[in-house]
Design a protein around this motif. Sequence first.
Motif, PDB file in Angstrom:
ATOM      1  N   ARG A   1       8.698   7.841  -3.829  1.00  0.00           N
ATOM      2  CA  ARG A   1       9.023   7.210  -2.523  1.00  0.00           C
ATOM      3  C   ARG A   1       7.866   6.303  -2.135  1.00  0.00           C
ATOM      4  O   ARG A   1       6.619   6.450  -2.508  1.00  0.00           O
ATOM      5  CB  ARG A   1       9.169   8.386  -1.431  1.00  0.00           C
ATOM      6  N   LEU A   2       8.052   5.173  -1.523  1.00  0.00           N
ATOM      7  CA  LEU A   2       7.204   4.445  -1.058  1.00  0.00           C
ATOM      8  C   LEU A   2       6.438   4.460   0.340  1.00  0.00           C
ATOM      9  O   LEU A   2       7.457   4.733   1.160  1.00  0.00           O
ATOM     10  CB  LEU A   2       7.725   2.885  -1.328  1.00  0.00           C
ATOM     11  N   ARG A   3       5.514   4.690   0.454  1.00  0.00           N
ATOM     12  CA  ARG A   3       4.817   4.800   1.741  1.00  0.00           C
ATOM     13  C   ARG A   3       4.019   3.416   2.063  1.00  0.00           C
ATOM     14  O   ARG A   3       3.394   2.864   1.356  1.00  0.00           O
ATOM     15  CB  ARG A   3       3.805   6.057   1.907  1.00  0.00           C
ATOM     16  N   TYR A   4       4.672   2.839   3.271  1.00  0.00           N
ATOM     17  CA  TYR A   4       4.125   1.539   3.544  1.00  0.00           C
ATOM     18  C   TYR A   4       3.130   1.800   4.831  1.00  0.00           C
ATOM     19  O   TYR A   4       3.258   2.865   5.598  1.00  0.00           O
ATOM     20  CB  TYR A   4       5.384   0.692   4.032  1.00  0.00           C
ATOM     21  N   GLY A   5       2.127   1.126   4.886  1.00  0.00           N
ATOM     22  CA  GLY A   5       1.279   1.415   5.808  1.00  0.00           C
ATOM     23  C   GLY A   5      -0.152   0.269   5.635  1.00  0.00           C
ATOM     24  O   GLY A   5      -0.523   0.090   4.528  1.00  0.00           O
TER      25      GLY A   5
ATOM     26  N   GLU B   1       2.228   2.452  -1.155  1.00  0.00           N
ATOM     27  CA  GLU B   1       1.801   3.548  -2.097  1.00  0.00           C
ATOM     28  C   GLU B   1       2.940   4.174  -2.644  1.00  0.00           C
ATOM     29  O   GLU B   1       3.880   4.697  -1.969  1.00  0.00           O
ATOM     30  CB  GLU B   1       0.841   4.683  -1.100  1.00  0.00           C
ATOM     31  N   ARG B   2       2.793   4.477  -3.925  1.00  0.00           N
ATOM     32  CA  ARG B   2       4.022   5.558  -4.493  1.00  0.00           C
ATOM     33  C   ARG B   2       3.553   6.862  -4.214  1.00  0.00           C
ATOM     34  O   ARG B   2       2.466   7.423  -4.730  1.00  0.00           O
ATOM     35  CB  ARG B   2       4.184   4.933  -6.037  1.00  0.00           C
TER      36      ARG B   2
END
Length: 231
Positions: free
Chosen positions: A214-218, A224-225
């Motif tokens: 899952r990709l975490r955007y911020g 971030e993977r």
Amino acid sequence: MIKVLVVDDDFMVAKIHSGYVARVPGFEVVGIAHTGGDALRLVDELRPELVLLDIYLPDLDGLAVLRELRGSTARPSADPDVLVISAARDLDTVRGAVRGGALHYLIKPFSYEALRDQLEHFRALHQRLSALPGDSPAAQQDVDQLFGSRSRAATPPKGLATETAEVVERILRQVGEAGGDLSAAECADASELSRVSARKYLEHFADTGRAEVRLRYGGTGRPERRYRWLP
């Protein structure tokens, strides 16, 4: 060269996937489409052997495009194989892709290695088909090679150690049982591996379908993977 058409409504994603394809020897991207209508038109014009087909398109969805490619008598000479690439995870969509004759279904986001594996399988399939005599019936062993399922080895590929893979798997499982996920950096800290090494093992598990990404955007920079073990 195997001609590939990339279909994705997101211009940047289409560019990334095209770059992945270009890195695999023997493949070339001959066109990019961002709508279902353009995909059908470019199939007729460019005659690709393979289509990387997204599901979420602004006009026709990917399953409608797949049905049109398989059901139309207007384009008998333009009958490419299809590899579905989509963020859609619902079973109805996956079933629709299987019933529509898709070769495989890659869930976004996926790594270059995951797509490379599918492209190399596609190339091997075509090589086996070309090697069969066209004027004689196929033997059962020939059919088994073409239609047989490809088993994914439980052991890591060359360059990855089984013992280390077991350590990373145990960490992933523990985090997953608590309902969480982790990054390559967090895995490196927990396993005492380098971040690069931890990422290789995590990607191996993702590529073999035992973990999801899952990709975490911020903030700024690349997303971030995050990796989660699949039960």
